[in-house]
Design a protein around this motif. Structure first.
Motif: not given
Length: 240
Positions: A178-187, A192-194, A196-201
């Motif tokens: 009845v439902f399928v959702g896809e999301y970006v995790s809090t991790q 990204k916020s803490r 940034p260089p590792l996030y862009w890698l």
């Protein structure tokens, strides 16, 4: 603030059980807390970790056992919840089959987990567990990460835990998706916020995967939620 997948799951639960006085919910691998906090519900929590069960304050009943081999006896539930658990099992299908047999007619199954083909899923599969512990401790700032009863837990990433395989298994059991959702995790948001260089890698890694696979793997969405409804009109013979 609740995550979007919790909000979506809770919305479906509230809609399905709004007229029901007592809702019995089985949380398979439920760990230390409920993930669908439905007012007035009674929670039975199954977990293989004694430490996790002891920390759970939402459970009316705690069961120490393996989701793949557990015998639920004559217990019956209005909903079965698998929240970030199937990826840790050797046989997710076995866990789904056993829980499904406890469902009342019209009952719901909620499955939330990682998208194994996403950039995060592939990166997790390629990296050692100790690196996950460091991420939880120093990026997510969870000082007890890796200790008994605390995330991150070791993952199997069995093919049966992919969201397409899970949806297929639920359909084989006669359930309606009845439902399928896809999301970006809090991790990912925390990275990204803490740092940034590792996030862009990480983003570059995902782009490389998407480019070389023509978009088949390496997607940005990292988590899925599936909600399925039991269509059978009566309980299995062993429940009568």
């Amino acid at each position: 603030m609740a995550s979007p997948w919790v909000n979506d799951a809770l919305s479906h639960a509230q809609s399905a059980f709004s007229s029901k006085i007592n809702t019995d919910i089985l949380e398979v691998g439920g760990g230390s807390r409920t993930h669908i906090p439905l007012q007035g519900a009674r929670y039975t929590v199954l977990d293989i970790s004694k430490e996790q069960l002891e920390k759970n304050r939402d459970a009316a009943e705690r069961i120490l056992g393996d989701a793949q081999t557990i015998d639920y006896g004559d217990r019956r539930f209005d909903a079965c919840v698998f929240w970030d658990v199937l990826e840790h099992l050797e046989s997710p299908r076995a866990a789904l089959l056993r829980a499904h047999d406890t469902l009342s007619p019209g009952g719901l199954v909620f499955v939330k987990g990682p998208i194994l083909s996403s950039a995060k899923g592939i990166f997790t599969d390629l990296t050692p567990w100790w690196s996950h512990v460091l991420f939880y401790r120093y990026v997510l700032r969870q000082k007890n990460a890796g200790k008994p009863g605390y995330a991150p837990f070791r993952v199997e990433h069995a093919a049966e835990a992919s969201h397409s395989e899970i949806a297929g298994t639920l359909k084989e059991l006669g359930m309606d998706i009845v439902f399928v959702g896809e999301y970006v995790s809090t991790q990912v948001h925390a990275l990204k916020s803490r740092i940034p260089p590792l996030y862009w890698l990480y983003e570059a890694f995902g782009l490389l995967l998407r480019t070389t696979s023509a978009g088949r793997i390496g997607g940005r969405e990292t988590e899925f939620l599936i909600v399925a409804k039991c269509l059978r009109s009566q309980l299995p013979p062993n429940s009568i």
